[in-house]
Write an enzyme that holds these catalytic residues in place. Structure first.
Site, mmCIF file in Angstrom:
data_model
loop_
_atom_site.group_PDB
_atom_site.id
_atom_site.type_symbol
_atom_site.label_atom_id
_atom_site.label_comp_id
_atom_site.label_asym_id
_atom_site.label_seq_id
_atom_site.Cartn_x
_atom_site.Cartn_y
_atom_site.Cartn_z
ATOM 1 N N ARG A 38 -9.444 8.579 9.416
ATOM 2 C CA ARG A 38 -7.850 8.805 9.591
ATOM 3 C C ARG A 38 -7.687 7.134 10.187
ATOM 4 O O ARG A 38 -8.465 6.499 10.536
ATOM 5 C CB ARG A 38 -7.105 9.582 10.564
ATOM 6 C CG ARG A 38 -8.129 9.418 11.975
ATOM 7 C CD ARG A 38 -7.203 10.266 12.887
ATOM 8 N NE ARG A 38 -8.053 10.368 14.188
ATOM 9 C CZ ARG A 38 -8.223 9.514 15.095
ATOM 10 N NH1 ARG A 38 -7.694 8.544 15.297
ATOM 11 N NH2 ARG A 38 -8.911 9.992 16.269
ATOM 12 N N VAL A 50 -10.069 0.772 10.397
ATOM 13 C CA VAL A 50 -8.749 -0.021 10.864
ATOM 14 C C VAL A 50 -8.116 -0.287 9.483
ATOM 15 O O VAL A 50 -8.895 -0.801 8.535
ATOM 16 C CB VAL A 50 -9.351 -1.245 11.668
ATOM 17 C CG1 VAL A 50 -8.123 -2.314 11.753
ATOM 18 C CG2 VAL A 50 -9.750 -0.854 12.945
ATOM 19 N N ASP A 92 -6.967 2.048 4.102
ATOM 20 C CA ASP A 92 -5.654 1.510 3.670
ATOM 21 C C ASP A 92 -4.991 2.270 2.670
ATOM 22 O O ASP A 92 -3.875 2.048 2.364
ATOM 23 C CB ASP A 92 -5.578 0.112 3.409
ATOM 24 C CG ASP A 92 -6.220 -0.403 2.322
ATOM 25 O OD1 ASP A 92 -7.105 0.237 1.916
ATOM 26 O OD2 ASP A 92 -6.137 -1.696 2.190
ATOM 27 N N ASP A 138 -21.439 2.828 -7.500
ATOM 28 C CA ASP A 138 -20.554 2.596 -8.220
ATOM 29 C C ASP A 138 -20.442 3.382 -9.531
ATOM 30 O O ASP A 138 -21.743 3.896 -9.884
ATOM 31 C CB ASP A 138 -20.308 1.087 -8.181
ATOM 32 C CG ASP A 138 -18.913 0.872 -8.667
ATOM 33 O OD1 ASP A 138 -17.986 1.599 -9.677
ATOM 34 O OD2 ASP A 138 -18.233 -0.190 -7.765
ATOM 35 N N HIS A 175 0.873 -1.156 -0.195
ATOM 36 C CA HIS A 175 -0.030 0.148 -0.075
ATOM 37 C C HIS A 175 0.998 1.144 -0.028
ATOM 38 O O HIS A 175 0.799 2.168 0.987
ATOM 39 C CB HIS A 175 -0.968 0.010 1.316
ATOM 40 C CG HIS A 175 -2.159 -1.143 1.091
ATOM 41 N ND1 HIS A 175 -2.956 -1.279 0.245
ATOM 42 C CD2 HIS A 175 -2.067 -2.365 1.858
ATOM 43 C CE1 HIS A 175 -3.592 -2.314 0.277
ATOM 44 N NE2 HIS A 175 -3.040 -2.961 1.357
HETATM 45 P P1 NAD Z 1 -12.187 -3.499 -6.254
HETATM 46 O O1 NAD Z 1 -11.506 -2.873 -7.145
HETATM 47 O O2 NAD Z 1 -12.852 -4.924 -6.187
HETATM 48 O O3 NAD Z 1 -13.693 -2.540 -5.892
HETATM 49 C C1 NAD Z 1 -13.583 -1.011 -6.085
HETATM 50 C C2 NAD Z 1 -14.888 -0.620 -6.646
HETATM 51 O O4 NAD Z 1 -14.642 0.999 -6.494
HETATM 52 C C3 NAD Z 1 -14.818 -0.822 -7.919
HETATM 53 O O5 NAD Z 1 -15.972 -1.383 -8.286
HETATM 54 C C4 NAD Z 1 -14.735 0.609 -8.540
HETATM 55 O O6 NAD Z 1 -15.493 0.797 -9.724
HETATM 56 C C5 NAD Z 1 -15.349 1.489 -7.552
HETATM 57 N N1 NAD Z 1 -14.830 2.969 -7.535
HETATM 58 C C6 NAD Z 1 -13.877 3.598 -8.089
HETATM 59 N N2 NAD Z 1 -14.031 4.788 -8.173
HETATM 60 C C7 NAD Z 1 -15.487 4.975 -7.644
HETATM 61 C C8 NAD Z 1 -15.974 6.226 -7.285
HETATM 62 N N3 NAD Z 1 -15.696 7.398 -7.667
HETATM 63 N N4 NAD Z 1 -17.450 6.093 -6.950
HETATM 64 C C9 NAD Z 1 -17.717 4.808 -6.705
HETATM 65 N N5 NAD Z 1 -17.165 3.699 -6.924
HETATM 66 C C10 NAD Z 1 -16.038 3.930 -7.097
HETATM 67 O O7 NAD Z 1 -11.745 -3.174 -4.576
HETATM 68 P P2 NAD Z 1 -11.713 -3.929 -3.302
HETATM 69 O O8 NAD Z 1 -10.836 -5.120 -3.506
HETATM 70 O O9 NAD Z 1 -13.328 -3.912 -3.160
HETATM 71 O O10 NAD Z 1 -11.166 -2.961 -2.229
HETATM 72 C C11 NAD Z 1 -11.628 -1.739 -1.892
HETATM 73 C C12 NAD Z 1 -10.909 -1.050 -0.761
HETATM 74 O O11 NAD Z 1 -10.731 -1.817 0.465
HETATM 75 C C13 NAD Z 1 -9.105 -0.903 -1.346
HETATM 76 O O12 NAD Z 1 -8.704 0.298 -0.978
HETATM 77 C C14 NAD Z 1 -8.746 -2.050 -0.642
HETATM 78 O O13 NAD Z 1 -7.207 -1.941 -0.413
HETATM 79 C C15 NAD Z 1 -9.376 -2.052 0.643
HETATM 80 N N6 NAD Z 1 -9.302 -3.056 1.747
HETATM 81 C C16 NAD Z 1 -9.011 -2.714 3.041
HETATM 82 C C17 NAD Z 1 -8.865 -3.578 4.109
HETATM 83 C C18 NAD Z 1 -8.640 -3.065 5.526
HETATM 84 O O14 NAD Z 1 -8.485 -3.892 6.448
HETATM 85 N N7 NAD Z 1 -9.100 -1.929 5.969
HETATM 86 C C19 NAD Z 1 -9.028 -5.149 3.644
HETATM 87 C C20 NAD Z 1 -9.064 -5.428 2.301
HETATM 88 C C21 NAD Z 1 -9.333 -4.221 1.412
#
Ligand code: NAD
Length: 363
Positions: A279, A298, A270, A198, A96
């Site tokens: 944050r 988190v 993240d 989305d 990240h």
């Molecule tokens: P993904 O690529 O499968 O889905 C992301 C979605 O966001 C896509 O469908 C995309 O079209 C959409 N998107 C992009 N711009 C947009 C906008 N302006 N408005 C609305 N939608 C929009 O990604 P994912 O695997 O679902 O991951 C999502 C986030 O969660 C990432 O940042 C990932 O790193 C994070 N994540 C965090 C943790 C954590 O522990 N906090 C764990 C896993 C994943």
């Protein structure tokens, strides 16, 4: 090749980069696997299971990093691990880098080949190594949100499913990817009134085909977002632009207009977060109030369910880690364009365009 699996030292991170089953696979391919003592304990994999699978257990991280040619871990190297990396060593982990300039600079200086799980990308845009953790975090986000909505936990006291005669909670999910769909799956299962926004209409079509009108699909634009956020009891941030900092969709003003003690679970934190007021937080102190809205952000949510997460993650990473060990990283990335997309830092240079752009650095 010598592969090292260190114990994770990030706050409340109980996952481990390889299971005993993974070790057995590497050993069967003729490799040596070093596992730091206690590395699997938090995920319920005792040292004895690693030893039985053929791993050599080592006492100190410095020894492990010193010998390993390929380090397979879960989270980005922590400050005490950074000086242990060396030129030419391959690091395979979640990094990240886009929102984290100091880590990026340190990895560039280390000379290591840094391959980030989260940017390994298939030609159709899917992220196979992020997906399992997104599934976990997505399902968890609805559970966490439901708990935080309870009054003793600081929320506005709304039951996700309501009861006969009382409406359910309004859950707004931003992003219909892996996190978003899994959040919707659980929130819908709890009986909430679920809307998913989305910009990608194909993603919304898929949701619609799957769930019909039991989940509302909405095109994401500023005007509609503002209204949806103001009506939500729980907003789940699940947006991603691969490798880049998350776009801030929910401004402080929109948060201030939310119902008092509503809840925001910003899973996308993240990568910087899609809510202006969020944050990064840790499992020790996961939530905070801003604009009288409870925020949970988190950065390593799956770390709270390490048994499930470690199995899910290593099922996805094992094939690529084996390719790196069997063929060496150069050949492995030449043969697999998806893995090549994972290379973020190489020879002291950033090699992923969106990471470079995020920091205004050379690509
Ligand atoms: P993904 O690529 O499968 O889905 C992301 C979605 O966001 C896509 O469908 C995309 O079209 C959409 N998107 C992009 N711009 C947009 C906008 N302006 N408005 C609305 N939608 C929009 O990604 P994912 O695997 O679902 O991951 C999502 C986030 O969660 C990432 O940042 C990932 O790193 C994070 N994540 C965090 C943790 C954590 O522990 N906090 C764990 C896993 C994943």
């Amino acid at each position: 090749m010598i592969i090292g699996v260190p114990r994770e030292i990030k706050n409340n991170e109980f996952r481990v980069g390889m299971t005993p089953a993974g070790v057995a696979e590497f050993v069967a391919h003729g490799h040596t696997v070093l596992v730091e003592h206690g590395a699997g304990e938090g995920s319920s994999f005792p040292d004895e299971d690693y030893a039985a699978a053929g791993a050599r257990l080592v006492g100190r991280a410095a020894e492990l990093f010193g010998e390993a040619e390929l380090v397979v871990k879960v989270k980005e190297p922590q400050p005490s691990e950074m000086p242990l990396l060396r030129t030419g060593q391959v690091l395979f982990a979640f990094l990240h880098l886009a929102p984290d300039r100091s880590q990026t600079e340190r990895l560039v200086r280390s000379g290591a080949v840094c391959i980030a799980y989260e940017t390994v990308e298939l030609p159709d845009g899917r992220l196979p190594l992020l997906a399992p953790m997104s599934e976990v975090a997505g399902r968890m986000s609805a559970q966490v949100g439901a708990a935080l909505l309870q009054r003793p936990n600081g929320g506005r006291g709304v039951l996700m499913g309501g009861v006969p005669g009382v409406p359910p909670a309004n859950v707004l999910i931003l992003g219909a990817g892996s996190v978003g769909c899994n959040a919707a799956y659980v929130a819908r299962g709890m009986g909430a009134n679920v809307s998913v926004m989305d910009v990608d209409l194909d993603r919304l079509r898929q949701l619609d085909r799957f769930w019909g009108n039991t989940v509302h699909t909405l095109h994401s634009n500023r005007h509609d977002l503002e209204r949806q956020v103001s009506e939500a009891d729980l907003v789940i941030g699940a947006v991603l632009v691969a490798g880049a900092r998350t776009p801030v969709l929910v401004t402080r003003k929109m948060v201030a207009a939310m119902k008092p003690r509503a809840v925001v679970v910003d899973v996308s934190v993240d990568q910087g977060g899609c809510v202006e007021t969020s944050r990064p937080t840790s499992h020790d102190e996961p939530s905070f109030l801003a604009e009288d809205v409870l925020h949970y952000a988190v950065t390593n949510m799956p770390g709270a369910v390490p048994y499930t997460s470690t199995l899910a993650l290593t099922h996805a990473t094992l094939r690529h880690a084996l390719a790196l060990a069997d063929r060496g990283w150069r050949q492995a990335v030449q043969e697999d364009p998806a893995l090549a997309r994972g290379v973020n830092v190489l020879d002291g240079q950033i090699t992923h365009r969106t990471v470079a752009d995020a920091h205004g650095m050379d690509f």
